[in-house]
Design a protein around this motif. Sequence first.
Motif, PDB file in Angstrom:
ATOM      1  N   ALA A  25      18.265 -30.287  16.594  1.00 33.86           N
ATOM      2  CA  ALA A  25      17.346 -31.234  17.216  1.00 33.86           C
ATOM      3  C   ALA A  25      15.998 -30.550  17.431  1.00 33.86           C
ATOM      4  O   ALA A  25      15.932 -29.367  17.760  1.00 33.86           O
ATOM      5  N   ALA A  26      14.935 -31.308  17.214  1.00 32.14           N
ATOM      6  CA  ALA A  26      13.583 -30.827  17.506  1.00 32.14           C
ATOM      7  C   ALA A  26      13.137 -31.453  18.821  1.00 32.14           C
ATOM      8  O   ALA A  26      13.875 -32.221  19.447  1.00 32.14           O
ATOM      9  N   ARG A  27      11.926 -31.136  19.238  1.00 31.51           N
ATOM     10  CA  ARG A  27      11.465 -31.606  20.548  1.00 31.51           C
ATOM     11  C   ARG A  27       9.996 -31.999  20.467  1.00 31.51           C
ATOM     12  O   ARG A  27       9.144 -31.221  20.036  1.00 31.51           O
ATOM     13  N   TRP A  28       9.709 -33.255  20.859  1.00 31.19           N
ATOM     14  CA  TRP A  28       8.336 -33.705  21.016  1.00 31.19           C
ATOM     15  C   TRP A  28       7.843 -33.383  22.421  1.00 31.19           C
ATOM     16  O   TRP A  28       8.527 -33.682  23.406  1.00 31.19           O
ATOM     17  N   PHE A  29       6.665 -32.817  22.497  1.00 35.97           N
ATOM     18  CA  PHE A  29       5.975 -32.611  23.765  1.00 35.97           C
ATOM     19  C   PHE A  29       4.826 -33.609  23.802  1.00 35.97           C
ATOM     20  O   PHE A  29       3.898 -33.532  22.989  1.00 35.97           O
ATOM     21  N   LEU A  30       4.913 -34.565  24.755  1.00 37.84           N
ATOM     22  CA  LEU A  30       3.991 -35.694  24.799  1.00 37.84           C
ATOM     23  C   LEU A  30       3.355 -35.762  26.178  1.00 37.84           C
ATOM     24  O   LEU A  30       3.790 -36.541  27.028  1.00 37.84           O
ATOM     25  N   GLY A  31       2.365 -34.950  26.421  1.00 45.13           N
ATOM     26  CA  GLY A  31       1.796 -34.912  27.759  1.00 45.13           C
ATOM     27  C   GLY A  31       2.871 -34.472  28.740  1.00 45.13           C
ATOM     28  O   GLY A  31       3.508 -33.437  28.563  1.00 45.13           O
ATOM     29  N   PRO A  32       3.148 -35.290  29.771  1.00 43.77           N
ATOM     30  CA  PRO A  32       4.176 -34.909  30.737  1.00 43.77           C
ATOM     31  C   PRO A  32       5.594 -35.204  30.257  1.00 43.77           C
ATOM     32  O   PRO A  32       6.564 -34.822  30.909  1.00 43.77           O
ATOM     33  N   GLU A  33       5.738 -35.857  29.102  1.00 46.81           N
ATOM     34  CA  GLU A  33       7.048 -36.292  28.619  1.00 46.81           C
ATOM     35  C   GLU A  33       7.570 -35.356  27.531  1.00 46.81           C
ATOM     36  O   GLU A  33       6.815 -34.875  26.689  1.00 46.81           O
ATOM     37  N   ILE A  34       8.878 -35.119  27.547  1.00 46.60           N
ATOM     38  CA  ILE A  34       9.544 -34.338  26.519  1.00 46.60           C
ATOM     39  C   ILE A  34      10.663 -35.188  25.933  1.00 46.60           C
ATOM     40  O   ILE A  34      11.468 -35.767  26.675  1.00 46.60           O
ATOM     41  N   VAL A  35      10.714 -35.294  24.596  1.00 43.71           N
ATOM     42  CA  VAL A  35      11.696 -36.134  23.922  1.00 43.71           C
ATOM     43  C   VAL A  35      12.371 -35.324  22.822  1.00 43.71           C
ATOM     44  O   VAL A  35      11.689 -34.789  21.937  1.00 43.71           O
ATOM     45  N   ASP A  36      13.694 -35.226  22.865  1.00 41.94           N
ATOM     46  CA  ASP A  36      14.441 -34.557  21.809  1.00 41.94           C
ATOM     47  C   ASP A  36      14.715 -35.543  20.675  1.00 41.94           C
ATOM     48  O   ASP A  36      15.005 -36.723  20.907  1.00 41.94           O
ATOM     49  N   VAL A  37      14.618 -35.049  19.429  1.00 42.49           N
ATOM     50  CA  VAL A  37      14.818 -35.904  18.259  1.00 42.49           C
ATOM     51  C   VAL A  37      15.762 -35.216  17.282  1.00 42.49           C
ATOM     52  O   VAL A  37      15.662 -34.016  17.044  1.00 42.49           O
ATOM     53  N   ALA A  38      16.689 -35.989  16.726  1.00 42.79           N
ATOM     54  CA  ALA A  38      17.670 -35.474  15.780  1.00 42.79           C
ATOM     55  C   ALA A  38      17.085 -35.454  14.371  1.00 42.79           C
ATOM     56  O   ALA A  38      16.117 -36.176  14.078  1.00 42.79           O
ATOM     57  N   PRO A  39      17.641 -34.645  13.478  1.00 41.70           N
ATOM     58  CA  PRO A  39      17.200 -34.678  12.081  1.00 41.70           C
ATOM     59  C   PRO A  39      17.325 -36.089  11.509  1.00 41.70           C
ATOM     60  O   PRO A  39      18.202 -36.862  11.897  1.00 41.70           O
ATOM     61  N   GLY A  40      16.438 -36.397  10.585  1.00 43.22           N
ATOM     62  CA  GLY A  40      16.377 -37.732   9.998  1.00 43.22           C
ATOM     63  C   GLY A  40      14.963 -38.247  10.006  1.00 43.22           C
ATOM     64  O   GLY A  40      14.003 -37.478  10.100  1.00 43.22           O
ATOM     65  N   THR A  41      14.815 -39.560   9.934  1.00 42.31           N
ATOM     66  CA  THR A  41      13.495 -40.169   9.935  1.00 42.31           C
ATOM     67  C   THR A  41      12.770 -39.855  11.239  1.00 42.31           C
ATOM     68  O   THR A  41      13.341 -39.976  12.321  1.00 42.31           O
ATOM     69  N   LEU A  42      11.517 -39.446  11.104  1.00 48.08           N
ATOM     70  CA  LEU A  42      10.726 -39.052  12.267  1.00 48.08           C
ATOM     71  C   LEU A  42       9.490 -39.936  12.336  1.00 48.08           C
ATOM     72  O   LEU A  42       8.822 -40.168  11.325  1.00 48.08           O
ATOM     73  N   SER A  43       9.209 -40.438  13.514  1.00 49.28           N
ATOM     74  CA  SER A  43       8.025 -41.250  13.735  1.00 49.28           C
ATOM     75  C   SER A  43       7.008 -40.480  14.549  1.00 49.28           C
ATOM     76  O   SER A  43       7.372 -39.778  15.499  1.00 49.28           O
ATOM     77  N   VAL A  44       5.747 -40.614  14.191  1.00 50.87           N
ATOM     78  CA  VAL A  44       4.692 -39.963  14.960  1.00 50.87           C
ATOM     79  C   VAL A  44       4.469 -40.763  16.236  1.00 50.87           C
ATOM     80  O   VAL A  44       4.323 -41.988  16.193  1.00 50.87           O
ATOM     81  N   PRO A  45       4.485 -40.135  17.393  1.00 48.74           N
ATOM     82  CA  PRO A  45       4.293 -40.858  18.655  1.00 48.74           C
ATOM     83  C   PRO A  45       2.973 -41.616  18.679  1.00 48.74           C
ATOM     84  O   PRO A  45       1.984 -41.225  18.067  1.00 48.74           O
ATOM     85  N   ASP A  46       2.960 -42.704  19.408  1.00 43.29           N
ATOM     86  CA  ASP A  46       1.781 -43.586  19.457  1.00 43.29           C
ATOM     87  C   ASP A  46       0.549 -42.870  19.993  1.00 43.29           C
ATOM     88  O   ASP A  46      -0.570 -43.254  19.697  1.00 43.29           O
ATOM     89  N   CYS A  47       0.758 -41.816  20.807  1.00 42.98           N
ATOM     90  CA  CYS A  47      -0.410 -41.145  21.407  1.00 42.98           C
ATOM     91  C   CYS A  47      -1.120 -40.221  20.422  1.00 42.98           C
ATOM     92  O   CYS A  47      -2.144 -39.658  20.756  1.00 42.98           O
ATOM     93  N   ALA A  48      -0.574 -40.051  19.204  1.00 42.59           N
ATOM     94  CA  ALA A  48      -1.196 -39.156  18.235  1.00 42.59           C
ATOM     95  C   ALA A  48      -2.576 -39.649  17.843  1.00 42.59           C
ATOM     96  O   ALA A  48      -2.773 -40.834  17.556  1.00 42.59           O
ATOM     97  N   THR A  49      -3.526 -38.757  17.825  1.00 38.71           N
ATOM     98  CA  THR A  49      -4.879 -39.082  17.394  1.00 38.71           C
ATOM     99  C   THR A  49      -4.903 -39.274  15.884  1.00 38.71           C
ATOM    100  O   THR A  49      -4.388 -38.442  15.143  1.00 38.71           O
ATOM    101  N   ALA A  50      -5.481 -40.356  15.421  1.00 39.18           N
ATOM    102  CA  ALA A  50      -5.561 -40.608  13.987  1.00 39.18           C
ATOM    103  C   ALA A  50      -6.440 -39.550  13.325  1.00 39.18           C
ATOM    104  O   ALA A  50      -7.507 -39.194  13.835  1.00 39.18           O
ATOM    105  N   ILE A  51      -5.978 -39.074  12.171  1.00 38.50           N
ATOM    106  CA  ILE A  51      -6.737 -38.062  11.413  1.00 38.50           C
ATOM    107  C   ILE A  51      -7.371 -38.730  10.205  1.00 38.50           C
ATOM    108  O   ILE A  51      -6.704 -39.453   9.494  1.00 38.50           O
TER     109      ILE A  51
END
Length: 241
Positions: free
Chosen positions: A215-241
């Motif tokens: 499992a990997a881990r998203w760090f999203l400001g004050p929030e931490i979310v663990d994610v399993a291998p597989g399809t990954l979505s970029v969190p909504d707070c990501a700045t568009a590049i």
Amino acid sequence: MELLLLSNSTSDAGYLVHAHAAIRELAGGRTRACFLPFAGVTRDWDSYETQVRDALAPAGIEAHSPHSPHRLSDADCVRAVEAAELIVIGGGNTFRLLQCLRERGLLPAIARQVRSGAARFIGWSAGTNVACPTIRTTNDMPVADPGGLDALALVPFQINPHYFNLVVPGFRGETRDQRLAEFTVLQPQMPVLGLPEGNWLRVSGDRMEMGGAHAARWFLGPEIVDVAPGTLSVPDCATAI
């Protein structure tokens, strides 16, 4: 864009062996790779080139580096990147890597080739760090001045390779989670993905898959979310590049 971003290169199986299948899939029959060894500090670039060339050969990839000043000028380095079907950037020290890429004028050339689809990108460790908007979530010491921390911005979030959530008894310094939390407190709009060793990201256009066993881990400001291998979505707070 077609990217393969590995957390690490070595394993008990050998150098890049754990990622052979992912490398073959990313290459898609492409055989000409430009390898950039500039993250190497305690290892010389000639031996680094040989190690990577030998590791990629079983996948049918022929890797060459334009690193030696007597071999290619900076302009020729750019042309070598522009001629490559695959751009490969290895691990080591991220600050030294970014310094060398910037000094040789390679950052815009790499970004242009990868974004246009003319070349596919493989990176691990420091090579994965420079695929991010900045190198500010590297684990490395700033042993060189890279002239700025902005990098390739091939993905719209930060990655922390070699991620682990380990608390050592008696250790009084910051944990990895605490260090990454410092970044997200100051940059709440920029997610950070803690990518464990043995894992990788495969980016194909708008699709992103995480491979590996952990499992990997998203760090999203004050929030931490663990994610399993597989399809990954970029969190909504990501700045568009």
